[in-house]
Design a protein around this motif. Sequence first.
Motif, short mmCIF file in Angstrom:
data_model
loop_
_atom_site.label_atom_id
_atom_site.label_comp_id
_atom_site.label_asym_id
_atom_site.label_seq_id
_atom_site.Cartn_x
_atom_site.Cartn_y
_atom_site.Cartn_z
N TYR A 39 0.84 -1.20 0.00
CA TYR A 39 0.00 0.00 0.00
C TYR A 39 0.87 1.25 0.00
O TYR A 39 0.64 2.20 -0.74
CB TYR A 39 -0.92 -0.02 1.22
CG TYR A 39 -1.46 1.34 1.59
CD1 TYR A 39 -2.58 1.86 0.94
CD2 TYR A 39 -0.84 2.12 2.57
CE1 TYR A 39 -3.07 3.12 1.26
CE2 TYR A 39 -1.32 3.38 2.89
CZ TYR A 39 -2.43 3.88 2.23
OH TYR A 39 -2.90 5.12 2.55
N GLY A 40 1.90 1.25 0.83
CA GLY A 40 2.73 2.44 0.99
C GLY A 40 3.54 2.78 -0.23
O GLY A 40 3.74 3.95 -0.55
N ARG A 41 4.04 1.75 -0.95
CA ARG A 41 4.89 1.98 -2.11
C ARG A 41 4.19 1.67 -3.43
O ARG A 41 4.84 1.67 -4.49
CB ARG A 41 6.18 1.16 -1.98
CG ARG A 41 7.08 1.65 -0.85
CD ARG A 41 7.48 3.09 -1.05
NE ARG A 41 8.20 3.63 0.10
CZ ARG A 41 8.50 4.92 0.23
NH1 ARG A 41 8.12 5.77 -0.69
NH2 ARG A 41 9.15 5.35 1.28
N SER A 42 2.89 1.36 -3.37
CA SER A 42 2.10 1.14 -4.59
C SER A 42 2.79 0.14 -5.52
O SER A 42 2.92 0.38 -6.72
CB SER A 42 1.86 2.47 -5.31
OG SER A 42 1.34 3.44 -4.44
N SER A 43 3.22 -0.98 -4.95
CA SER A 43 4.05 -1.92 -5.69
C SER A 43 3.56 -3.35 -5.54
O SER A 43 2.92 -3.71 -4.54
CB SER A 43 5.50 -1.84 -5.21
OG SER A 43 6.06 -0.56 -5.45
N LEU A 44 3.91 -4.16 -6.54
CA LEU A 44 3.64 -5.60 -6.53
C LEU A 44 4.97 -6.33 -6.58
O LEU A 44 5.83 -6.01 -7.41
CB LEU A 44 2.78 -5.98 -7.74
CG LEU A 44 2.49 -7.48 -7.94
CD1 LEU A 44 1.55 -7.99 -6.84
CD2 LEU A 44 1.89 -7.73 -9.33
N TYR A 45 5.12 -7.32 -5.69
CA TYR A 45 6.37 -8.07 -5.59
C TYR A 45 6.15 -9.57 -5.75
O TYR A 45 5.13 -10.11 -5.30
CB TYR A 45 7.02 -7.84 -4.21
CG TYR A 45 7.44 -6.41 -3.95
CD1 TYR A 45 8.61 -5.90 -4.51
CD2 TYR A 45 6.67 -5.58 -3.14
CE1 TYR A 45 8.99 -4.59 -4.26
CE2 TYR A 45 7.05 -4.28 -2.89
CZ TYR A 45 8.21 -3.79 -3.44
OH TYR A 45 8.59 -2.49 -3.20
N LEU A 46 7.14 -10.23 -6.36
CA LEU A 46 7.22 -11.68 -6.34
C LEU A 46 8.00 -12.07 -5.09
O LEU A 46 9.10 -11.55 -4.86
CB LEU A 46 7.93 -12.21 -7.59
CG LEU A 46 8.17 -13.71 -7.65
CD1 LEU A 46 6.85 -14.47 -7.79
CD2 LEU A 46 9.12 -14.06 -8.81
#
Length: 408
Positions: free
Chosen positions: A220-227
């Motif tokens: 949420y904080g970094r607006s990112s998607l991670y594997l």
Amino acid sequence: RDNMDIKDLKWTRFASGGFETLGLKIVEDVIYTSGRDEMTRYHDLNNDGAADYYESFNNEITSSQGFHEFVFDLHTDKAGNFYTIKAGPVRGGGRGFGGGGGNGHISAHAGALVKIDKYGEKLSVVATGFRAPNGMGVGPDGQLTSGDNEGTWVPRCPINWVKSGGFYGVEQLAHKNPLPNHHKPLCWLDKGWDNSGGGQEWVTSKTWGPFHGELLHTSYGRSSLYLVLKEEVDGQMQGGVVKFPLRFTSSAMRPRFNPHDGHLYVAGLKGWQSNAGRITGLDRVRYTGAKVYTVNGLKVNKAGVHLSFTQKLDSKTATDPENYAVRRWNYKRTQAYGSPTFKVSDPEQRGNETVNITSAKLSADGKTVTLNVEDLRTCDQQHIKFRITAADGTQINSEVMHTIHIVK
């Protein structure tokens, strides 16, 4: 549908009046939500697209006057059991815990991951010690994961691999005496990578390229998607993350795969300390069929750090140690808000340190690089940055953030 005209979308109000309903799950076309007061099951008796009867499916979960005691997310396992995760009553400003009016009340389920059976008849506590876990995940084989927020007893945002009976850090929310041992997370994430998690999702779609069966984490904080890159060593999960090169409309939360089209959908909003672009967003992530160039595996042992890739690598660039840079540091779990960074070689000295890479070797199949790291040690955080080339000439410039609990 892929061919849907976006102008055809229409929003209608199905239900209202919920008490902070931050979790939603549809089971056999029936809507369930989780909130501060209860789990609710909704019935549209006359099929007019609006709920006529709000059924209290389960109302055993406790709450206090503390404003921050949110109930986040809602999932089911294969047997139909529901899972949700509850924050602790964090005081205004983020430090310490306690209910409103200064009475310091902490309810029985504050900071707990709870299970509710498929009939709504029984609530049980699975694990405790969570601070403000905005989102969790349930895997196809019942694997439980969560994030959490930096703060008291939480030095940085973690990705937790949750085990039944486990304690995940916040001593005031352990609900056990004596205090149990802290279950270390799968990994910690530095602030630049995640300062507020958004939940996890397992790749159940077979149309999502090379990642079927893998675990995803949203920020949420970094607006990112991670594997999530994970391995189990002597019963302890460890690993890290690599970022998907995507830009979302807003933040990234509540990732879900649509069973009908196989695509990933991510919701977002902008509020507390997020770099989100817009106030809200709903984004779809599809696999285009093109080649994917990224890390998809991470292992650490005495031989070094092993990075596996989705494509074959160019031997010349992959085996040049100068194409990699590694830094590492530790944190301290205390009652303070978060933690400064500390050098691994000198635990009392603040800061981080560079790690020397003595060699880089490429596996016979051309897909795994082994970095021989000088003075390889356990550490809370290790950052690997690299600039190499795939065998077909494509540049791969990326980073991995991970945690090393065990070197074996």
